[in-house]
Design an enzyme around this catalytic site. Structure first.
Site, PDB file in Angstrom:
ATOM      1  N   LYS A   1       0.908  -1.259   0.116  1.00  0.00           N
ATOM      2  CA  LYS A   1      -0.054   0.146  -0.134  1.00  0.00           C
ATOM      3  C   LYS A   1       0.874   1.187   0.001  1.00  0.00           C
ATOM      4  O   LYS A   1       2.232   1.243   0.333  1.00  0.00           O
ATOM      5  CB  LYS A   1      -1.063  -0.008   1.159  1.00  0.00           C
TER       6      LYS A   1
ATOM      7  N   LYS B   1      -7.640  -5.044  -3.214  1.00  0.00           N
ATOM      8  CA  LYS B   1      -8.294  -4.556  -2.166  1.00  0.00           C
ATOM      9  C   LYS B   1      -8.836  -3.254  -2.199  1.00  0.00           C
ATOM     10  O   LYS B   1      -7.914  -2.411  -2.653  1.00  0.00           O
ATOM     11  CB  LYS B   1      -7.586  -4.485  -0.826  1.00  0.00           C
TER      12      LYS B   1
HETATM   13  O1  LIG Z   1      -4.315  -3.461   6.147  1.00  0.00           O
HETATM   14  C1  LIG Z   1      -3.748  -3.172   7.270  1.00  0.00           C
HETATM   15  C2  LIG Z   1      -3.268  -1.806   7.404  1.00  0.00           C
HETATM   16  O2  LIG Z   1      -2.186  -1.475   6.966  1.00  0.00           O
HETATM   17  C3  LIG Z   1      -3.382  -1.569   9.043  1.00  0.00           C
HETATM   18  O3  LIG Z   1      -2.635  -0.648   9.228  1.00  0.00           O
HETATM   19  P1  LIG Z   1      -2.536   0.045  10.858  1.00  0.00           P
HETATM   20  O4  LIG Z   1      -2.082  -1.201  11.638  1.00  0.00           O
HETATM   21  O5  LIG Z   1      -1.231   0.949  11.022  1.00  0.00           O
HETATM   22  O6  LIG Z   1      -3.594   0.589  11.056  1.00  0.00           O
END
Ligand SMILES: O=C[C@H](O)COP(=O)(O)O
Length: 234
Positions: free
Chosen positions: A27, A85
């Site tokens: 991401k 996603k």
């Molecule tokens: O898909 C999962 C996310 O990247 C969660 O990120 P985070 O744990 O920093 O909220």
């Protein structure tokens, strides 16, 4: 409970993969909670992970643009993502959600039916004026998607547990399973949330901040991925 870890680049992907994540999720936090990264980053991650884990890629925190979303989803699939996603961020109605997800699913499955579509709602849906995650399992199942998820829409350190309690997260999980879908829970999860997550029983938990040592703007640390893998297996 599978562990999805979200690196932002090739270097972090190696750490997540060697550390033992079950799914390596590419991401780009600069573009939002489920911000999309570049096709060449997805390809690089696919190459370094080298088949050890499936690759997931986010295509963005979307508004009602089914054509743009379908094309982005195809791009992520063609770049090598096994899970594609999408975040239903600026989506308010069931009709909008169904059309968006139907078109994304068609774009992905026409390309390769083995690839999985993940429909993500947001635990903090009320503060971002987005569709309720409780409506998503029925819509995702009708659209032919594979996984429903909740994450936080605003990454200000507030956890999913501040917006949905154990009972609601269990309800969301059970609903997904009733519709024959897998489900995932994410959103500033912490090590101390693991026992309650075990009770809720999602198929997947998604993390970044937890394996960065608490601040998701810093890099993923291998020892924390390993610690999380060990705790999930214990
Ligand atoms: O898909 C999962 C996310 O990247 C969660 O990120 P985070 O744990 O920093 O909220």
């Amino acid at each position: 409970m599978k562990l999805l870890v979200s690196p932002i680049d090739r270097e972090e992907a190696i750490i997540a993969s060697i550390g033992g994540a079950d799914i390596v999720d590419v991401k780009n936090p600069k573009e939002g909670s489920l911000g999309a990264n570049f096709p060449w980053v997805i390809r690089e991650v696919k190459a370094v992970v080298n088949g050890r884990q499936p690759i997931s890629a986010t295509i963005g925190d979307f508004n009602y643009k089914p054509g743009t979303a379908a094309l982005a989803a195809l791009g992520a699939a063609a770049a090598g993502a096994d899970y594609i996603k999408v975040g239903l961020f600026d989506i308010q109605t069931e009709e909008q959600a169904l059309e968006l997800l139907t078109k994304i699913t068609r774009a992905v499955k026409d390309y390769d039916p083995s690839k999985k579509v993940v429909a993500s709602g947001y635990s903090d849906y009320k503060r971002i004026n987005s569709i309720s995650p409780f409506l998503l399992p029925a819509i995702a199942a009708e659209a032919g998607a594979d996984v429903v998820m909740v994450d936080t829409g605003i990454k200000d350190g507030k956890s999913t547990f501040e917006f949905m309690d154990e009972k609601e997260l269990k309800e969301f999980t059970d609903l997904a399973h009733r519709y024959g879908l897998e489900n995932a829970i994410a959103g500033s999860l912490k090590f101390e949330d693991l026992p309650v997550l075990e009770k809720i029983g999602p198929d997947i938990i998604g993390v970044r901040g937890m394996v960065c040592g608490g601040d998701r703007r810093t890099a993923i640390r291998q020892e924390l991925v390993e610690k999380l893998v060990a705790e999930c297996q214990a």
